[in-house]
Enzyme design. Sequence first.
Site, PDB file in Angstrom:
ATOM      1  N   ASN A 168      -2.475  21.522   6.416  1.00 30.24           N
ATOM      2  CA  ASN A 168      -1.297  21.392   7.359  1.00 30.24           C
ATOM      3  C   ASN A 168       0.401  22.223   6.297  1.00 30.24           C
ATOM      4  O   ASN A 168       0.778  21.800   7.152  1.00 30.24           O
ATOM      5  CB  ASN A 168      -1.687  20.912   8.409  1.00 30.24           C
ATOM      6  CG  ASN A 168      -1.081  19.598   8.539  1.00 30.24           C
ATOM      7  OD1 ASN A 168      -1.202  19.324   7.209  1.00 30.24           O
ATOM      8  ND2 ASN A 168      -1.045  19.170   9.313  1.00 30.24           N
ATOM      9  N   LYS A 184       2.938  18.986   0.696  1.00 28.86           N
ATOM     10  CA  LYS A 184       1.034  18.638   0.493  1.00 28.86           C
ATOM     11  C   LYS A 184       0.471  19.034  -0.579  1.00 28.86           C
ATOM     12  O   LYS A 184       1.338  20.826  -1.088  1.00 28.86           O
ATOM     13  CB  LYS A 184       0.358  18.527   1.809  1.00 28.86           C
ATOM     14  CG  LYS A 184       0.705  17.265   2.922  1.00 28.86           C
ATOM     15  CD  LYS A 184       0.056  18.157   3.980  1.00 28.86           C
ATOM     16  CE  LYS A 184       0.408  16.882   5.012  1.00 28.86           C
ATOM     17  NZ  LYS A 184      -0.512  16.643   6.057  1.00 28.86           N
ATOM     18  N   TYR A 235       0.542   6.474   5.350  1.00 32.09           N
ATOM     19  CA  TYR A 235       0.049   6.431   6.560  1.00 32.09           C
ATOM     20  C   TYR A 235      -0.008   5.357   7.767  1.00 32.09           C
ATOM     21  O   TYR A 235       0.171   5.281   9.355  1.00 32.09           O
ATOM     22  CB  TYR A 235      -0.960   7.138   6.942  1.00 32.09           C
ATOM     23  CG  TYR A 235      -0.977   9.004   6.494  1.00 32.09           C
ATOM     24  CD1 TYR A 235      -0.762   9.498   7.188  1.00 32.09           C
ATOM     25  CD2 TYR A 235      -1.558   9.676   5.099  1.00 32.09           C
ATOM     26  CE1 TYR A 235      -0.050  11.255   6.832  1.00 32.09           C
ATOM     27  CE2 TYR A 235      -1.347  10.266   5.220  1.00 32.09           C
ATOM     28  CZ  TYR A 235      -0.259  10.937   6.078  1.00 32.09           C
ATOM     29  OH  TYR A 235      -0.400  13.261   5.815  1.00 32.09           O
ATOM     30  N   GLU A 278       9.441   5.214   5.193  1.00 32.35           N
ATOM     31  CA  GLU A 278       8.999   6.396   4.565  1.00 32.35           C
ATOM     32  C   GLU A 278       9.860   7.006   3.186  1.00 32.35           C
ATOM     33  O   GLU A 278       8.920   6.475   2.512  1.00 32.35           O
ATOM     34  CB  GLU A 278       8.583   6.954   5.724  1.00 32.35           C
ATOM     35  CG  GLU A 278       7.633   7.620   6.472  1.00 32.35           C
ATOM     36  CD  GLU A 278       6.568   8.659   7.381  1.00 32.35           C
ATOM     37  OE1 GLU A 278       5.923   8.551   8.133  1.00 32.35           O
ATOM     38  OE2 GLU A 278       7.755  10.456   6.775  1.00 32.35           O
ATOM     39  N   HIS A 309       4.160  17.043   5.348  1.00 35.45           N
ATOM     40  CA  HIS A 309       4.295  16.467   6.305  1.00 35.45           C
ATOM     41  C   HIS A 309       5.213  15.570   6.201  1.00 35.45           C
ATOM     42  O   HIS A 309       6.567  16.576   5.932  1.00 35.45           O
ATOM     43  CB  HIS A 309       3.503  14.988   5.284  1.00 35.45           C
ATOM     44  CG  HIS A 309       4.181  13.392   5.966  1.00 35.45           C
ATOM     45  ND1 HIS A 309       3.606  13.045   6.404  1.00 35.45           N
ATOM     46  CD2 HIS A 309       5.668  12.702   5.878  1.00 35.45           C
ATOM     47  CE1 HIS A 309       4.557  11.809   7.751  1.00 35.45           C
ATOM     48  NE2 HIS A 309       5.376  11.698   6.691  1.00 35.45           N
TER      49      HIS A 309
HETATM   50  P1  ADP Z   1       1.285  14.782  11.886  1.00 37.45           P
HETATM   51  O1  ADP Z   1       1.027  15.436   9.933  1.00 37.45           O
HETATM   52  O2  ADP Z   1       1.786  16.435  12.247  1.00 37.45           O
HETATM   53  O3  ADP Z   1       2.041  13.975  11.948  1.00 37.45           O
HETATM   54  P2  ADP Z   1      -0.923  12.787  12.396  1.00 37.45           P
HETATM   55  O4  ADP Z   1      -0.283  11.743  11.800  1.00 37.45           O
HETATM   56  O5  ADP Z   1      -1.192  13.210  13.415  1.00 37.45           O
HETATM   57  O6  ADP Z   1      -0.138  14.437  12.289  1.00 37.45           O
HETATM   58  O7  ADP Z   1      -2.256  12.704  11.450  1.00 37.45           O
HETATM   59  C1  ADP Z   1      -1.419  12.975   9.438  1.00 37.45           C
HETATM   60  C2  ADP Z   1      -2.242  14.039   9.036  1.00 37.45           C
HETATM   61  O8  ADP Z   1      -3.714  13.660   8.631  1.00 37.45           O
HETATM   62  C3  ADP Z   1      -2.068  15.534   9.083  1.00 37.45           C
HETATM   63  O9  ADP Z   1      -0.814  15.846   9.382  1.00 37.45           O
HETATM   64  C4  ADP Z   1      -3.749  16.003   9.083  1.00 37.45           C
HETATM   65  O10 ADP Z   1      -2.778  16.528   7.797  1.00 37.45           O
HETATM   66  C5  ADP Z   1      -4.617  14.453   8.816  1.00 37.45           C
HETATM   67  N1  ADP Z   1      -5.446  14.886  10.586  1.00 37.45           N
HETATM   68  C6  ADP Z   1      -5.301  14.232  11.281  1.00 37.45           C
HETATM   69  N2  ADP Z   1      -6.157  14.446  12.566  1.00 37.45           N
HETATM   70  C7  ADP Z   1      -6.809  14.718  11.625  1.00 37.45           C
HETATM   71  C8  ADP Z   1      -8.114  15.228  12.033  1.00 37.45           C
HETATM   72  N3  ADP Z   1      -9.214  15.060  13.093  1.00 37.45           N
HETATM   73  N4  ADP Z   1      -9.415  15.475  10.869  1.00 37.45           N
HETATM   74  C9  ADP Z   1      -8.615  15.524   9.531  1.00 37.45           C
HETATM   75  N5  ADP Z   1      -7.419  15.345   9.497  1.00 37.45           N
HETATM   76  C10 ADP Z   1      -6.691  15.293  10.522  1.00 37.45           C
END
Ligand code: ADP
Length: 202
Positions: A157, A15, A55, A171, A160
């Site tokens: 974080n 990211k 997403y 994807e 992805h």
């Molecule tokens: P992952 O990336 O671990 O698969 P998710 O699919 O749950 O996680 O969420 C996608 C992305 O959305 C996360 O990597 C994070 O950057 C963001 N995200 C998820 N939940 C939140 C939240 N409650 N507040 C802010 N950002 C969030």
Amino acid sequence: MKTHYKHEKTLVIVKPDGVQRSLVGEIVKRFERSGLKLVALKMLISDPAHIEKHYTLDPNWRRVTGEKTIAHYRAKGMAPPSEDPLVITDRVLKALMKYMTSGPVVAMVWQGAHAVKIVRKLAGGTEPLSSDVGTIRGDYVIDSYEMSDTDGRSLRNLIHASGSPEEAKAEIAHWFSSDELHSYSLVQEQILYDVNFDGTRE
Ligand code: ADP
């Protein structure tokens, strides 16, 4: 015939914060040394429609991600920003469309046995505050649900990673054309996969 485990592929995106933190090499290294094979790689700047589509390829993403956020707040004994998962993900998706298009990202495809699960394991859990030590998100960044939600932005974080082999297929097709995916073998695959591997003594 079922395709062999070694053909499984997964999508990883470094990211914009990962690129800005100069962690591309470190992230590639962690996946590379696991034995997985890099079969596609490119840097690009995405646009909001592409991110929204990414997403929402999984029709359950809004509900599941909202529920996951609520569960994290409950586990900490805190009240979630909303009791409705869809209200949470509405905000999260808008924030992601901004965050993920804020600068260049590095998209890549990794291939190998259990690629999806291996990559998720090395990536660590979504929230850096609670992701395990030794994982990419656990080692290199310090964000939390409460901080990102309070500040009205996405969790930063670093990467992805696809959640399942089916999700990975959709994807990868969303980010790469088929001629950008390379089919080749690595010498190390003999050690990883050959049934009759019988040593290297001369
Ligand atoms: P992952 O990336 O671990 O698969 P998710 O699919 O749950 O996680 O969420 C996608 C992305 O959305 C996360 O990597 C994070 O950057 C963001 N995200 C998820 N939940 C939140 C939240 N409650 N507040 C802010 N950002 C969030």
